[in-house]
Write an enzyme that holds these catalytic residues in place. Structure first.
Site, short mmCIF file in Angstrom:
data_model
loop_
_atom_site.label_atom_id
_atom_site.label_comp_id
_atom_site.label_asym_id
_atom_site.label_seq_id
_atom_site.Cartn_x
_atom_site.Cartn_y
_atom_site.Cartn_z
N ALA A 183 -2.55 4.43 -4.06
CA ALA A 183 -2.86 3.92 -2.69
C ALA A 183 -3.81 2.89 -2.58
O ALA A 183 -4.53 2.56 -3.71
CB ALA A 183 -3.68 5.09 -1.93
N GLU A 197 2.49 9.54 -8.00
CA GLU A 197 2.86 10.75 -6.96
C GLU A 197 3.87 10.61 -6.43
O GLU A 197 4.71 11.11 -5.82
CB GLU A 197 1.49 11.21 -5.98
N1 DAK Z 1 -5.41 -0.78 -4.36
C1 DAK Z 1 -5.51 -2.02 -3.73
N2 DAK Z 1 -5.37 -3.29 -4.52
C2 DAK Z 1 -4.81 -2.96 -5.74
C3 DAK Z 1 -4.35 -1.90 -6.37
C4 DAK Z 1 -4.64 -0.66 -5.40
N3 DAK Z 1 -4.44 0.74 -5.88
N4 DAK Z 1 -4.19 -2.05 -7.58
C5 DAK Z 1 -4.06 -3.44 -7.78
N5 DAK Z 1 -4.68 -3.88 -6.64
C6 DAK Z 1 -4.68 -5.56 -6.39
C7 DAK Z 1 -5.75 -6.10 -7.36
O1 DAK Z 1 -7.17 -5.73 -6.31
C8 DAK Z 1 -5.45 -7.36 -7.32
O2 DAK Z 1 -5.82 -7.88 -6.13
P1 DAK Z 1 -6.62 -9.48 -6.00
O3 DAK Z 1 -7.93 -9.41 -6.68
O4 DAK Z 1 -5.32 -10.41 -6.65
O5 DAK Z 1 -6.67 -9.73 -4.61
C9 DAK Z 1 -3.81 -7.46 -7.64
O6 DAK Z 1 -3.70 -6.09 -7.04
C10 DAK Z 1 -3.55 -7.59 -8.92
O7 DAK Z 1 -4.35 -6.50 -9.51
P2 DAK Z 1 -4.96 -6.82 -10.85
O8 DAK Z 1 -5.50 -8.26 -11.22
O9 DAK Z 1 -6.06 -5.83 -11.43
O10 DAK Z 1 -3.63 -6.94 -12.03
P3 DAK Z 1 -3.86 -6.34 -13.54
O11 DAK Z 1 -2.45 -6.61 -14.22
O12 DAK Z 1 -5.02 -7.21 -14.25
O13 DAK Z 1 -4.19 -4.82 -13.84
C11 DAK Z 1 -3.73 -2.60 -12.92
C12 DAK Z 1 -3.38 -3.99 -13.26
C13 DAK Z 1 -2.68 -1.56 -12.36
C14 DAK Z 1 -4.12 -1.77 -14.27
C15 DAK Z 1 -5.01 -2.81 -12.06
O14 DAK Z 1 -4.79 -3.47 -10.83
C16 DAK Z 1 -5.62 -1.33 -11.58
O15 DAK Z 1 -6.01 -0.58 -12.20
N6 DAK Z 1 -5.35 -1.33 -10.18
C17 DAK Z 1 -5.65 0.36 -9.70
C18 DAK Z 1 -5.10 1.29 -10.15
C19 DAK Z 1 -5.49 2.59 -9.54
O16 DAK Z 1 -6.55 3.10 -9.83
N7 DAK Z 1 -4.55 3.21 -8.91
C20 DAK Z 1 -4.95 4.60 -8.39
C21 DAK Z 1 -5.39 4.34 -6.97
S1 DAK Z 1 -6.13 5.52 -6.05
C22 DAK Z 1 -6.11 10.71 -1.02
C23 DAK Z 1 -4.78 10.22 -0.61
C24 DAK Z 1 -4.37 9.40 -1.83
C25 DAK Z 1 -4.69 9.10 -2.95
C26 DAK Z 1 -6.06 9.65 -3.16
C27 DAK Z 1 -6.65 10.48 -2.08
N8 DAK Z 1 -6.48 11.63 -0.03
C28 DAK Z 1 -6.87 10.83 1.33
C29 DAK Z 1 -6.37 13.13 0.11
C30 DAK Z 1 -4.58 8.16 -3.99
C31 DAK Z 1 -5.39 7.52 -4.69
C32 DAK Z 1 -4.59 6.73 -5.33
O17 DAK Z 1 -3.62 6.22 -5.55
#
Ligand code: DAK
Length: 263
Positions: free
Chosen positions: A69, A117
């Protein structure tokens, strides 16, 4: 091939009986924001309304399936807004899970958080060898919010699901295959073709029978075995009202090949 241009974050195209929704937000590695969920809702309605569709493929552009997300959209949510965001996303995901036709996730890269998910809502997951899976939410101070706590244990078992969710570990595609999180691995180059081969194989079967099987499996997983068997029996009997059943069995007896009409 029919392609629909009405979407900002989704590429949608349909060829013969197979529709594909490709998430196209590469700047954020296809992270899911509210606009994408709204587009998904509209796209699912289109897929539902096209009687020709027999399989849906969901995939992403570039190096990511979905990196979760959108964290930039979630960072300042209060409890009420987070609940609304979670409910809306969960509703869209449940629509995918219950879609009348099988859905294949074709996982071309990161499938993290909400991306993992999304893959879990699909019936079948095919991944390229570069794919990465994980639920890193606890490292962001939240729980998974689009039902991974419910769907992951059902797929890979409670112990492995708890390990992945509590540690937030990212696993590679081979490990995802080993634990049963994905059905099949391919090279990145062959992913699209391998996905289409499986989709085509499904599309060649009797569509009503496939759809009944999906309903029986989904309903059966949420109930006791006795009720599940009864559900299956009703779907089995329903197939005998179809032209495809008559044609399919007659063709077998005559040693002929048949093409199913979905009637
Ligand atoms: N959201 C927003 N932007 C994201 C993103 C994300 N999940 N993942 C990557 N990006 C963006 C980065 O910020 C970056 O943007 P700029 O800085 O270039 O503007 C761009 O994508 C490229 O990312 P990286 O530079 O970080 O690329 P790398 O290859 O170095 O790394 C990575 C890739 C996938 C390992 C890294 O980007 C990363 O760790 N991303 C976050 C992964 C993550 O933590 N995903 C889980 C998100 S939390 C709920 C509903 C839903 C959810 C929770 C609660 N309720 C309300 C009940 C769900 C939550 C989630 O999914």
């Amino acid at each position: 091939m029919t392609s629909y241009k009405k979407f900002k974050f989704l590429n949608i195209y349909t060829e013969r009986h197979i529709s594909t929704i490709q998430i196209n937000h590469p700047k954020a590695l296809n992270a899911l924001n509210t606009k994408i969920f709204h587009e998904f809702n509209r796209a699912l309605t289109m897929v539902e309304n096209d009687n020709n569709n027999r399989v849906l493929i969901i995939t992403g552009v570039d190096k990511s399936f979905v990196a979760g997300a959108d964290i930039s959209e979630m960072v300042n949510l209060n409890q009420e807004q987070a609940k609304a965001f979670g409910e809306f996303g969960s509703e869209v995901f449940r629509r995918i899970e219950l879609l009348h036709i099988p859905v294949i996730a074709s996982i071309n890269g990161f499938a993290l958080g909400g991306g993992c998910e999304l893959a879990l809502c699909c019936d079948i997951r095919i991944a390229s060898q570069n794919a990465k899976f994980g639920l890193p939410e606890v490292g962001l101070g939240i729980t998974p919010g689009f039902s991974a706590t419910q769907r992951l244990p059902r797929l890979v078992g409670t112990g492995k699901a708890k390990e992945l969710i509590y540690t937030g570990s990212i696993i590679d595609a081979q490990e995802a295959l080993d634990i049963g999180l994905v059905n099949k691995l391919t090279t990145r180059e062959e992913l699209e073709e391998e996905t289409l081969i499986m989709a085509q194989k499904i599309a060649e079967q009797a569509p009503i029978a496939v759809q009944c099987a999906k309903k029986a499996i989904n309903s059966g997983m949420d109930t006791d075995i006795e009720s599940g068997i009864e559900i299956e029996t009703n779907h089995f009997a329903h197939c005998f009202t179809t032209k495809d059943q008559k044609n399919g069995m007659q063709a077998f007896l005559k040693r002929e090949k048949t093409t199913f009409e979905g009637k």
